[in-house]
Design a protein around this motif. Structure first.
Motif, PDB file in Angstrom:
ATOM      1  N   GLY A  73       0.837  -1.250   0.005  1.00 42.62           N
ATOM      2  CA  GLY A  73      -0.033   0.069  -0.101  1.00 42.62           C
ATOM      3  C   GLY A  73       0.875   1.319  -0.087  1.00 42.62           C
ATOM      4  N   PHE A  74       1.970   1.350   0.972  1.00 46.89           N
ATOM      5  CA  PHE A  74       2.855   2.627   0.966  1.00 46.89           C
ATOM      6  C   PHE A  74       3.663   2.919  -0.409  1.00 46.89           C
ATOM      7  CE2 PHE A  74       1.722   2.838   5.461  1.00 46.89           C
ATOM      8  CZ  PHE A  74       1.394   4.251   5.655  1.00 46.89           C
ATOM      9  N   THR A 116      -1.692   6.806 -12.246  1.00 45.35           N
ATOM     10  CA  THR A 116      -1.372   7.441 -11.067  1.00 45.35           C
ATOM     11  C   THR A 116      -2.505   7.367 -10.126  1.00 45.35           C
ATOM     12  OG1 THR A 116       0.013   8.900 -12.158  1.00 45.35           O
ATOM     13  CG2 THR A 116      -0.711   9.490  -9.913  1.00 45.35           C
ATOM     14  N   ARG A 117      -3.781   7.710 -10.416  1.00 44.36           N
ATOM     15  CA  ARG A 117      -4.832   7.444  -9.826  1.00 44.36           C
ATOM     16  C   ARG A 117      -5.281   5.987  -9.202  1.00 44.36           C
ATOM     17  NH1 ARG A 117      -7.225  10.751 -12.624  1.00 44.36           N
ATOM     18  NH2 ARG A 117      -8.188   9.390 -14.179  1.00 44.36           N
ATOM     19  N   GLY A 140      -3.176   1.836  -3.262  1.00 47.50           N
ATOM     20  CA  GLY A 140      -2.404   2.210  -1.947  1.00 47.50           C
ATOM     21  C   GLY A 140      -3.234   2.230  -0.879  1.00 47.50           C
ATOM     22  N   TRP A 141      -4.045   3.198  -0.967  1.00 44.44           N
ATOM     23  CA  TRP A 141      -5.209   3.331   0.082  1.00 44.44           C
ATOM     24  C   TRP A 141      -5.882   2.021   0.430  1.00 44.44           C
ATOM     25  CZ3 TRP A 141      -4.206   6.581   3.849  1.00 44.44           C
ATOM     26  CH2 TRP A 141      -3.415   7.847   3.420  1.00 44.44           C
ATOM     27  N   THR A 174      -1.292  -0.406  13.775  1.00 46.86           N
ATOM     28  CA  THR A 174      -0.899   0.801  13.665  1.00 46.86           C
ATOM     29  C   THR A 174       0.685   0.588  13.940  1.00 46.86           C
ATOM     30  OG1 THR A 174      -2.531   1.798  15.137  1.00 46.86           O
ATOM     31  CG2 THR A 174      -0.664   2.843  15.229  1.00 46.86           C
ATOM     32  N   GLY A 175       1.335  -0.298  14.364  1.00 53.98           N
ATOM     33  CA  GLY A 175       2.906  -0.705  14.326  1.00 53.98           C
ATOM     34  C   GLY A 175       3.205  -1.222  13.162  1.00 53.98           C
ATOM     35  N   HIS A 176       2.452  -2.056  12.351  1.00 54.57           N
ATOM     36  CA  HIS A 176       2.681  -2.631  11.240  1.00 54.57           C
ATOM     37  C   HIS A 176       2.807  -1.477  10.092  1.00 54.57           C
ATOM     38  CE1 HIS A 176       2.422  -6.279  13.260  1.00 54.57           C
ATOM     39  NE2 HIS A 176       2.653  -7.046  12.251  1.00 54.57           N
ATOM     40  N   ILE A 177       1.655  -0.613   9.919  1.00 49.64           N
ATOM     41  CA  ILE A 177       1.933   0.538   8.752  1.00 49.64           C
ATOM     42  C   ILE A 177       2.801   1.543   9.304  1.00 49.64           C
ATOM     43  CG2 ILE A 177      -0.561   0.240   8.425  1.00 49.64           C
ATOM     44  CD1 ILE A 177      -0.987   2.845   9.724  1.00 49.64           C
ATOM     45  N   SER A 178       3.270   1.727  10.651  1.00 48.30           N
ATOM     46  CA  SER A 178       4.372   2.575  10.860  1.00 48.30           C
ATOM     47  C   SER A 178       5.615   2.031  10.334  1.00 48.30           C
ATOM     48  CB  SER A 178       4.538   2.997  12.211  1.00 48.30           C
ATOM     49  OG  SER A 178       3.102   3.532  12.899  1.00 48.30           O
TER      50      SER A 178
END
Length: 99
Positions: free
Chosen positions: A13-14, A38-39, A45-46, A70-74
């Motif tokens: 995603g990121f 791009t869109r 991603g989101w 939260t930890g994993h997306i960070s």
């Protein structure tokens, strides 16, 4: 196994969000992608980051799943950032920088 799935979804995603930015498109590909692509990268991603949430909550429970997500997306954001930074600093360029 749930942790790995959440981390991989967040990483993808990121990476999609990063590649939907013009600056990173120029750095990675040497040119801008078409607006539709791009869109699509931005939506993908989101979507993948959002999909990682129910995977985390479903596999780990509501309380710990939210904390783990939260930890994993960070961690995923930091890894993508480091990857983009290292790619720019790499001594061998795989794409042409001539314009």
């Amino acid at each position: 196994m749930t942790h790995l799935a959440v981390l991989l979804l967040a990483l993808a995603g990121f990476a999609g969000l990063a590649l939907s930015m013009e600056r990173h498109q120029r750095d990675q590909f040497g040119h801008l992608l078409m607006p539709g692509r791009t869109r699509a990268l931005r939506w993908l991603g989101w979507g993948l980051i959002g999909l990682a949430l129910p995977v985390a909550v479903g596999g780990l429970g509501t309380g710990f799943g939210l904390v783990a997500w939260t930890g994993h997306i960070s961690l995923a954001a930091a890894l993508v950032f480091a990857g983009l930074l290292l790619r720019l600093r790499w001594p061998f360029r795989f794409t042409s920088t001539e314009g």
